[in-house]
Structure formats: C-alpha cells, structure tokens
Design an enzyme around this catalytic site. Structure first.
Site, PDB file in Angstrom:
ATOM      1  N   TYR A 263       0.841  -1.196   0.000  1.00 48.85           N
ATOM      2  CA  TYR A 263       0.000   0.000   0.000  1.00 48.85           C
ATOM      3  C   TYR A 263       0.879   1.251   0.000  1.00 48.85           C
ATOM      4  CZ  TYR A 263      -3.646   3.236   1.683  1.00 48.85           C
ATOM      5  OH  TYR A 263      -4.527   4.288   1.829  1.00 48.85           O
TER       6      TYR A 263
ATOM      7  N   LYS B  35       1.170   4.225  -2.833  1.00 47.40           N
ATOM      8  CA  LYS B  35       0.890   5.619  -2.511  1.00 47.40           C
ATOM      9  C   LYS B  35       2.115   6.509  -2.714  1.00 47.40           C
ATOM     10  CE  LYS B  35      -3.451   5.089  -1.333  1.00 47.40           C
ATOM     11  NZ  LYS B  35      -4.563   5.739  -2.077  1.00 47.40           N
TER      12      LYS B  35
END
Length: 277
Positions: A166, A170
């Site tokens: 994740y 990002k």
C-alpha cells in the site's frame, strides 16, 4: 464551482462520497464511478455496492446538481474512457478529477502473496494512472484548465510497516502527481496529491490492524496518535481517534476551487499533524 464538472473515483461511500457531496454543494455537476464489487479475496473488508453508488448520486442530485453514475473498475481503461466521453457529451467539459479509489490489505513484505501485492499496486497505482489517462485528454480538449487531486495517504510520505505494498503504491502516486503537474501545467491544469491519515471508512479494519500490531507491536511506532484534538462543535464531541471524510473533503474542495490557483505539484498532509512526529 458553479458550471464546472468533477469526476470522482471510488465514490460509492467514504471519502469518495464526501468529495462528491461537497463539490456538488459548491455547484459542480458530478461524475461518479466505483467498482461496487469485491476485487480480491486478499482485500477482506466489505466493498461498496451499486446501491451505495446510487445513494451518492441521490445526494448529489439532492444538492441540485446533475449526476452521472457508473459501476466501473478503475483498472479498466476503456470503461473509464467511455465514462469520460459520456460526461463530455452531456456536459461539454471536465474541470476536476478526484482520483480517490484504492484498496488496502495487511502483511509483511516477505510473507504476503503475489496476489496481495499485485491487487494493491494494480488498483491504487495502475488504476489511478488509467483514470488520469482517460481524463486528461478530455480536460485539455475542453480548454478550461482544471484541477486534479490525487488521493494518496500518509503512507505515501513515510514508512508503514505491515502494508508496504500500500505504501509503495501511494509513494508511486506522488511521483505520478509531480510529473503530471509539470506535463499538464501548460494547459492550465493543476495537479496535487493529498495525504490523509486514519479516516473513518470501511477500509479501517480494526481486527486486521489489531492482529498485525499484536503480533508485531514495534510497528505501532509508525502509526502515531493525532496531536491535534478537534474541538466539539454544534453539541457534538470532538473525536480524536479517526478523522471524518468530510474533513478531507474540505481540502479537496479548496484544491478544486480557484482559491488554490497557485498550488500545483504539492503534497498536502491532511492528518491533524501526525506527520510531524
């Protein structure tokens, strides 16, 4: 925002819905998309439904604005291009993009499955690129400039052990944001990323988070408490544990508006000060 049009991904609930409702309140017509279905068994929290997306459209229309609402997976470029084409046919312009859709799962780098890694990277990073690939040509063609808000995360600015895939996705959105700010600037298109922390949405899975922090308590140091405690307003208590999506929507509304005309290629923390730990 009167007379302008905004495209919002991941709009069925949570942050996406908050952004749609806030921009509609400011006068924009809204194009909403969401997958409205499970994307992988590795993403264990419940995904939104078509009924959730329909409710977002209803709230936009209740604010007196027009809405286009489609069930679309952002990993499908052709489907996103069709939505943009339909929006251009109906409205004749596209002024704002809020690239909000994303997914999250938990695991250590060397223990997660290929599917865990691939799904998060494919939705969060590749899917966002596909949103921009579909939308930017239409914004250029419309000739009105505009604002693109890429929803990254505090995990896009710092290490977050337990969900490195994740975080990687990002962080990748930061590079995508900054490059596009330079490339699209000549067309009057501004591009910025926002970096929320601990927003009260279904993506926050207390059991999954608790399980990994219980097993690896040292990871908690990377997930600091918020130093700024909100003041109670309108008789409602201030909640310090998580932020409300409406708080993020206020920042999105500013970045979408002419009030932020001088801001492009910026990373804006929306975290009540957590990044300063």
């Amino acid at each position: 925002m009167e007379g302008r049009v905004a495209l919002i991904t991941g709009a069925a609930r949570g942050q996406g819905r908050a952004h749609a409702v806030r921009l509609a309140a400011d006068g924009a017509d809204i194009v909403t998309i969401d997958v409205c279905a499970p994307v992988s068994d590795s993403v264990t929290y419940p995904m939104p439904t078509p009924e959730d997306l329909a409710e977002t459209a209803r709230l936009v229309e209740a604010a007196g604005r027009k809405a286009i609402s489609r069930v679309v997976d952002i990993r499908d470029l052709a489907a996103q291009q069709q939505v943009v084409a339909d929006a251009m046919e109906q409205f004749g312009r596209l002024d704002v993009v809020v690239a909000n859709a994303g997914v999250l799962s938990w695991g250590r780098i060397w223990e997660m499955s290929e599917e865990q890694w691939d799904v998060v990277i494919d939705v969060n990073l590749n899917g966002t690129w596909r949103t921009l690939r579909a939308a930017v040509p239409a914004m250029i063609e419309a000739g009105n400039g505009g604002s693109i808000i890429v929803v990254s995360s505090s995990a896009g600015l710092k290490a977050t052990p337990g969900n490195a895939h994740y975080s990687a996705s990002k962080h990748g959105l930061v590079a995508l944001t900054n490059a596009l700010a330079l490339e699209a600037g000549e067309f009057g298109i501004r591009v910025n990323s926002i970096h929320p922390y601990s927003i009260r949405t279904p993506m926050i899975e207390p059991k999954a988070m608790g399980a990994i922090f219980s097993e690896y308590p040292g990871y908690l140091h990377s997930f600091a408490p918020m130093p700024l405690k909100p003041v109670a307003r309108e008789g409602k208590p201030g909640l310090a544990e998580f932020m409300d999506p409406a708080e993020v929507a206020e920042v999105v509304a500013w970045l979408a508006s002419d009030g932020s005309m001088a801001i492009s290629g910026s990373q804006i923390a929306v975290d009540r000060g957590v990044m300063k730990y």
